[in-house]
Design an enzyme around this catalytic site. Structure first.
Site, PDB file in Angstrom:
ATOM      1  N   ARG A 237       0.855  -1.535  -0.068  1.00  0.00           N
ATOM      2  CA  ARG A 237       0.525  -0.214  -0.154  1.00  0.00           C
ATOM      3  C   ARG A 237       0.879   1.309   0.062  1.00  0.00           C
ATOM      4  NH1 ARG A 237      -3.520  -2.141  -1.719  1.00  0.00           N
ATOM      5  NH2 ARG A 237      -5.572  -2.975  -0.358  1.00  0.00           N
ATOM      6  N   GLU A 266      -2.548   7.296  -4.467  1.00  0.00           N
ATOM      7  CA  GLU A 266      -3.549   6.950  -5.995  1.00  0.00           C
ATOM      8  C   GLU A 266      -5.291   7.396  -6.723  1.00  0.00           C
ATOM      9  OE1 GLU A 266      -3.740   2.843  -5.759  1.00  0.00           O
ATOM     10  OE2 GLU A 266      -0.984   2.926  -4.877  1.00  0.00           O
ATOM     11  N   HIS A 284      -0.460   0.091  -9.941  1.00  0.00           N
ATOM     12  CA  HIS A 284      -1.698  -0.588  -9.095  1.00  0.00           C
ATOM     13  C   HIS A 284      -2.407  -2.290  -9.505  1.00  0.00           C
ATOM     14  CE1 HIS A 284      -3.652  -1.102  -4.669  1.00  0.00           C
ATOM     15  NE2 HIS A 284      -4.013  -2.443  -5.119  1.00  0.00           N
TER      16      HIS A 284
HETATM   17  C1  8YV Z   1      -6.662  -5.218  -5.519  1.00  0.00           C
HETATM   18  C2  8YV Z   1      -5.110  -5.351  -3.892  1.00  0.00           C
HETATM   19  O1  8YV Z   1      -6.632  -4.672  -7.285  1.00  0.00           O
HETATM   20  O2  8YV Z   1      -6.658  -7.770  -3.128  1.00  0.00           O
HETATM   21  C3  8YV Z   1      -5.846  -6.057  -2.899  1.00  0.00           C
HETATM   22  O3  8YV Z   1      -6.284  -5.787  -2.298  1.00  0.00           O
HETATM   23  O4  8YV Z   1      -4.688  -4.149  -3.827  1.00  0.00           O
HETATM   24  C4  8YV Z   1      -4.862  -5.481  -5.023  1.00  0.00           C
HETATM   25  O5  8YV Z   1      -5.732  -6.677  -5.912  1.00  0.00           O
HETATM   26  C5  8YV Z   1      -7.516  -3.516  -5.033  1.00  0.00           C
HETATM   27  O6  8YV Z   1      -7.393  -3.629  -4.114  1.00  0.00           O
HETATM   28  C6  8YV Z   1      -9.633  -3.519  -5.645  1.00  0.00           C
HETATM   29  O7  8YV Z   1      -9.679  -2.464  -5.352  1.00  0.00           O
END
Ligand code: 8YV
Length: 319
Positions: A237, A266, A284
Site C-alpha cells: 500500500r 492513487e 496498482h
Molecule cells: C486489488 C489489492 O486490485 O487485493 C488487494 O488488496 O490491492 C488489489 O488486488 C484492489 O485492491 C481492488 O480494489
C-alpha cells in the site's frame, strides 16, 4: 419465478473479467456508484439489504453501515481491507470476507518484475529503444545491478511476503524479514529492527498490510539506511512509505532505486518520481491478471452465496 435477492454494490468492478455482469444477472443490484447522492440512494434502497459487496478500493465506512440497518455481511473483492471499518462491522455483528490466497502468486510475481525492472533497467531500456537512443551495438544506458545472489529484505512476512521470499531462494538470495512478530514457522532470519534490515538489504520489498498501524513505516531513516545502492520495492500500500521522504532521498542520491506499484494518493503520482530514471512506476496492477482477477471474483461470489445459503462467509477477515 422468485425475486432476485437485493444487494448493494459500492463500486464498479471494472478490473474484473465478469463480476459486474455476474452480480447483475443473479442479484437485484443497487449499483451505488451510479447514484449522484449516495446517502439518498442508501435511504431509498437500503432497507432490508443484508449484503454489501465492495473492494479494498471502495471500502465501507461505519457511516455506510449505519445507513444499512439490516446489513449482515460485507463481501470484498481483494485481500486488503484497510478501507473497511472492521471494528464497526464487528460491533454491529456484520461479517466481512476478503479474497486471500488467490492473488498471492501474481502479486509476488509482480514484485519480482519490479525488482528486475529497476535493477536491470528494463523500463529505462525500453524507453531508450523507443525514443531512438539506441545508436550503437551495445546501447549505452547506465549499468544496472545484479539481482541473483543479493540480499533480500522483506517487510511483512504474510502470505505474499512468504511467496516473495520463496522466489528469492530461487534467485540464490539471502533472505531476511521484519514484521511485528517473529514467525516460528519459517527459517528466514528475523530482524527486529526495520532500520537494521534496510541497512543490510540490497533490495527491500514492502509486503505488509496497509492502514494506520503501518502508515509511513518506511520512513526517511529506513530509506537512508537502505542507501544509495539500495532499491525499495512496494507492492503493498502506498501510505506504508513516506512518499515525500522517498522523493527527497532519491533526489539527494541517498537512495538508489524505487520500483512502485502503489502510491500514497492513487492515482496521483508525484512528478518528481515520473521524471526520475531510477524509478519504475506501475498503476496498482499486482493482482491484475485474467486468472487472478477471475479467481478473486469467484471467491467474492462464493462468499456471498455461502452467506445467503448458510449464514456464514467462507473466508472471513479475522484480526
Ligand atoms: C486489488 C489489492 O486490485 O487485493 C488487494 O488488496 O490491492 C488489489 O488486488 C484492489 O485492491 C481492488 O480494489
Amino acid at each position: 419465478m422468485t425475486a432476485k435477492h437485493r444487494i448493494i454494490q459500492v463500486g464498479s468492478y471494472a478490473g474484473s473479467p465478469t463480476a459486474n455482469e455476474r452480480l447483475a444477472r443473479d442479484y437485484d443490484v443497487v449499483e451505488l456508484w451510479k447514484y449522484p447522492e449516495r446517502e439518498a440512494a442508501l435511504a431509498q434502497h437500503g432497507k432490508g439489504v443484508d449484503v454489501l459487496v465492495t473492494s479494498a478500493n471502495f471500502g465501507c465506512s461505519a457511516e455506510m453501515m449505519d445507513a444499512l440497518p439490516d446489513l449482515k455481511a460485507i463481501c470484498s473483492w481483494g485481500v486488503g481491507y484497510e478501507t473497511i471499518d472492521i471494528k464497526a462491522a464487528q460491533q454491529r455483528g456484520v461479517q466481512v470476507s476478503n479474497t486471500p490466497d488467490v492473488l498471492t502468486d501474481c502479486v509476488a510475481d509482480l514484485a519480482w518484475g519490479l525488482m528486475l525492472g529497476a535493477a536491470r533497467r528494463i523500463a529505462y531500456g525500453d524507453r531508450f529503444v523507443r525514443t531512438g537512443g539506441w545508436g550503437q551495438v551495445h546501447g549505452s544506458i547506465p549499468l544496472g545491478t545484479r539481482v541473483s545472489g543479493k540480499k533480500l529484505g522483506i517487510v511483512g512476512l504474510g502470505r505474499i511476503g512468504q511467496a516473495i521470499a520463496k522466489r528469492g531462494i530461487g534467485f540464490d538470495m539471502d533472505v531476511r524479514y521484519h514484521s511485528r512478530n517473529k514467525r516460528n514457522d519459517v527459517d528466514y532470519r528475523y530482524e527486529a529492527s526495520l532500520v537494521d534490515l534496510a541497512a543490510w538489504a540490497d533490495f527491500l520489498v514492502v509486503a505488509t498490510v496497509g492502514g494506520p498501524g503501518t502508515h509511513h513505516l518506511i520512513s526517511r531513516e529506513v530509506l537512508e539506511a537502505l542507501g544509495p545502492k539500495g532499491t525499495i520495492i512496494n507492492i503493498a500500500r502506498g501510505p506504508v512509505i513516506d512518499e515525500s521522504a522517498l522523493v527527497e532521498a532519491l533526489q539527494a542520491g541517498k537512495l538508489g532505486n524505487a520500483a512502485l506499484d502503489v502510491f500514497e494518493h492513487e492515482p496521483k503520482v508525484p512528478d518528481a518520481l515520473k521524471t526520475n530514471d531510477n524509478v519504475v512506476l506501475l498503476p496498482h496492477i499486482g493482482s491484475a491478471t485474467y486468472e487472478t482477477r477471475r479467481d478473486m471474483e469467484d471467491l467474492m461470489v462464493k462468499n456471498l452465496e455461502a452467506f445467503l445459503r448458510t449464514g456464514k462467509v467462507i473466508t472471513p477477515v479475522t484480526r
